[in-house]
Design a protein around this motif. Structure first.
Motif, short mmCIF file in Angstrom:
data_model
loop_
_atom_site.label_atom_id
_atom_site.label_comp_id
_atom_site.label_asym_id
_atom_site.label_seq_id
_atom_site.Cartn_x
_atom_site.Cartn_y
_atom_site.Cartn_z
N LEU A 19 0.85 -1.19 0.00
CA LEU A 19 0.00 0.00 0.00
C LEU A 19 0.88 1.23 0.00
O LEU A 19 1.91 1.27 0.67
CB LEU A 19 -0.89 0.02 1.25
CG LEU A 19 -1.81 -1.18 1.46
CD1 LEU A 19 -2.45 -1.12 2.83
CD2 LEU A 19 -2.85 -1.25 0.36
N ARG A 20 0.46 2.23 -0.78
CA ARG A 20 1.15 3.52 -0.81
C ARG A 20 0.12 4.61 -1.00
O ARG A 20 -0.83 4.44 -1.77
CB ARG A 20 2.16 3.58 -1.97
CG ARG A 20 2.95 4.89 -2.00
CD ARG A 20 3.71 5.05 -3.30
NE ARG A 20 2.86 5.03 -4.47
CZ ARG A 20 2.12 6.06 -4.88
NH1 ARG A 20 2.11 7.20 -4.22
NH2 ARG A 20 1.37 5.95 -5.97
N CYS A 21 0.30 5.70 -0.27
CA CYS A 21 -0.63 6.82 -0.38
C CYS A 21 0.14 8.12 -0.23
O CYS A 21 1.06 8.22 0.59
CB CYS A 21 -1.68 6.72 0.73
SG CYS A 21 -2.99 7.94 0.61
N MET A 29 -5.77 4.98 4.02
CA MET A 29 -4.90 3.82 4.10
C MET A 29 -5.60 2.68 4.82
O MET A 29 -5.49 1.52 4.43
CB MET A 29 -3.59 4.18 4.79
CG MET A 29 -2.54 3.12 4.62
SD MET A 29 -2.15 2.73 2.89
CE MET A 29 -1.33 4.21 2.41
N HIS A 32 -8.00 1.04 2.38
CA HIS A 32 -7.28 0.17 1.42
C HIS A 32 -6.80 -1.11 2.12
O HIS A 32 -6.91 -2.19 1.55
CB HIS A 32 -6.08 0.91 0.82
CG HIS A 32 -6.46 1.93 -0.20
ND1 HIS A 32 -7.20 1.64 -1.32
CD2 HIS A 32 -6.18 3.25 -0.27
CE1 HIS A 32 -7.37 2.73 -2.04
NE2 HIS A 32 -6.77 3.73 -1.42
N ARG A 33 -6.28 -0.96 3.32
CA ARG A 33 -5.80 -2.13 4.06
C ARG A 33 -6.95 -3.10 4.33
O ARG A 33 -6.81 -4.30 4.14
CB ARG A 33 -5.14 -1.68 5.36
CG ARG A 33 -4.49 -2.80 6.10
CD ARG A 33 -3.80 -2.28 7.36
NE ARG A 33 -2.96 -3.32 7.90
CZ ARG A 33 -1.76 -3.13 8.39
NH1 ARG A 33 -1.23 -1.93 8.41
NH2 ARG A 33 -1.06 -4.14 8.86
N LEU A 52 3.93 -0.96 3.78
CA LEU A 52 3.21 0.30 3.72
C LEU A 52 4.15 1.49 3.57
O LEU A 52 5.02 1.72 4.40
CB LEU A 52 2.41 0.43 5.02
CG LEU A 52 1.68 1.71 5.33
CD1 LEU A 52 0.56 1.94 4.34
CD2 LEU A 52 1.11 1.62 6.75
N ASN A 54 3.19 4.96 3.46
CA ASN A 54 2.18 6.02 3.59
C ASN A 54 2.87 7.37 3.62
O ASN A 54 3.80 7.60 4.40
CB ASN A 54 1.37 5.81 4.87
CG ASN A 54 0.07 6.59 4.87
OD1 ASN A 54 -0.21 7.37 3.96
ND2 ASN A 54 -0.73 6.39 5.90
#
Length: 118
Positions: A19-21, A29, A32-33, A52, A54
């Motif tokens: 995940l990346r934001c 986040m 998404h998780r 992650l 973030n």
């Protein structure tokens, strides 16, 4: 065998998620998780280890993506779940290149289907 072909009677592969934001967003986040974890459950996969980044731009160094890729390269994971290729790169060709590299190592990449309704 399940409709997805992931249930083969063999032990389940270790599962990871990336995940990346940007900008940093704890609320999005979490959504998404949750979606990634729910999709893993739907596919009868073990809960993913989440990598992650973030608050990181796709054009910046992405330390957790690098950790994930290193772990895939050493065979630690058999499945990587993504909310979409955009987390890897905003450049479609670059994102596809990463997906193909992961797949070339025998690791399956699964994208969470969009929940948009029309």
């Amino acid at each position: 065998m399940s409709a997805t072909g992931l249930s083969t009677g063999m032990p389940h592969p270790r599962t990871a998620a990336y995940l990346r934001c940007f900008p940093y967003d704890e609320f999005q986040m979490r959504l998404h998780r949750d979606a990634v974890e729910e999709h893993a459950r739907d596919l009868y996969l073990p809960a993913p280890r989440v990598f992650l980044d973030n608050g990181c731009l796709a054009s910046q160094a992405l330390p957790e993506l690098q950790r994930l890729l290193a772990a895939v390269a050493t065979g630690q994971f058999g499945v990587v779940i993504l909310p979409g290729r955009f987390v890897l790169s905003l450049d479609d060709a670059a994102a596809l290149s990463i997906v193909r590299w992961i797949g070339g190592l025998g690791c399956r990449v699964i994208e969470v289907p969009s929940r948009r309704t029309g």
